[in-house]
Design a protein around this motif. Structure first.
Motif: not given
Length: 362
Positions: A13, A135, A149
């Motif tokens: 992420r 993501s 994200d």
């Protein structure tokens, strides 16, 4: 040009990377040298907005005016914006700002949850499951990722939405998001009607061609762009055009969106209480190129989190054949686009990306 190296394990992420305190971004996020030449910190790029062109701002209250001249003038501003820019900011759109604020606060609270909590809603792009938390992955031959994200889900029609995957925390997320979309839907119809009239067609024509009230799908994508230590080497979203019919965007007043206009990247200003409207590929096809699906991208910055809520208005994947409208194809104006379903159009664009690095204007 300095960047980290090595493959990234598992789903990484961007929020985690930003929170880790890294000074250089992993190689997967570094754009090509040509692309980097036009990148900058979004906050710096927004400092001199008055020095150049800006996308038009449309006061939609005028389209509801009892004054015919005001209505005509407003419709003309919309037509010109769609023809020249493919983008506009609308104000006095009729959606209460208090509702928009509550919807945004709910989305912000979701993204403020610990990552392990958000992972409960993670999607699985490898299996084609794109709804949920994720993501932005590389989807072209150069293998580069975007500094973003997101949470993606179908939001309208309500009977087609899968509420089981929507965030349960905060508790008011679904309520505020559903009410925002309910009030956005007539705005979508209004813009489509104005665009239809601008082509000399009946006001309901474009909406009919993209599926009408029953089949036009609204997909929401909450984009989360954390601070980036090297904003001159990364992008939140690379240069692209939207495949949708229209896209509607609200954001947290942090700049970053840019449009490629007249050979230059133009930073879009943050107009209070406005919604940004993009013309997408579908409307460009139906209008036979009279309305433009403009190339745009998102810059990132070193200091502030940027969050945007994008609602993409899409025709059903396989039910409708998209092609230039017959009324707009005549001698001297041949069809500029081949007939395709929406699904075929998406596949075509993905194929072009997979062919290799795309040429990006500087």
């Amino acid at each position: 040009m300095t960047a980290g190296s090595g493959a990234l394990p598992g789903p990484v992420r961007v929020e985690s990377l930003a929170a880790s305190g890294i000074a250089t971004i992993p190689a997967e996020y570094v754009r090509s040298e040509d692309e980097c030449a036009s990148l900058a910190d979004a906050l710096d790029a927004a400092k001199n907005l008055d020095a150049g062109p800006q996308i038009p701002t449309v006061d939609l209250a005028k389209i509801r005016s009892t004054n015919e001249e005001e209505r005509r003038s407003c419709a003309e501003v919309v037509r010109e914006a769609a023809s020249n820019w493919g983008m506009m900011q609308i104000v006095n759109h009729g959606i209460p700002q208090e509702l928009i604020k509550r919807m945004q606060e709910a989305g912000e609270r979701f993204f403020s949850l610990p990552i392990e909590e958000k992972e409960r809603y993670a999607n699985d792009q490898s299996s084609g499951n794109i709804q949920g938390y994720g993501s932005k992955l590389a989807n072209n031959a150069n293998g580069r990722r975007a500094w973003q994200d997101y949470f993606f889900h179908l939001v309208y029609p309500e009977e087609k939405a899968n509420y089981s995957i929507w965030p349960k925390e905060p508790a008011n997320y679904a309520e505020e998001t559903k009410e925002f979309v309910r009030q956005l839907r007539p705005v979508v119809s209004n813009i489509l009607a104005i665009l239809s009239a601008g082509l000399g067609l009946e006001e309901g024509k474009l909406e009919e061609e993209v599926g009408g009230m029953s089949d036009l799908l609204l997909q929401m994508k909450i984009n989360y762009y954390p601070p980036c230590p090297q904003p001159n080497m990364a992008v939140g979203v690379p240069a692209h055009t939207d495949v949708s019919a229209l896209s509607f965007i609200v954001h947290n007043m942090v700049p970053g969106l840019q449009a490629y206009y007249a050979g230059e990247w133009v930073t879009v200003g943050c107009v209070p209480d406005s919604i940004i409207v993009h013309v997408g590929d579908v409307i460009e096809i139906l209008s036979n190129g009279r309305y433009k699906s403009i190339l745009h991208r998102v810059l990132v910055n070193r200091e502030k989190v940027r969050i945007s809520w994008s609602v993409f208005c899409e025709p059903p994947p396989d039910k409708i054949i998209l092609k230039p409208l017959d009324a707009l194809v005549h001698e001297g104006s041949t069809a500029k686009f081949p007939p395709r379903t929406f699904a075929q159009h998406i596949d075509h664009k993905l194929f072009l990306k997979s062919e290799g690095p795309q040429s990006t204007p500087k």
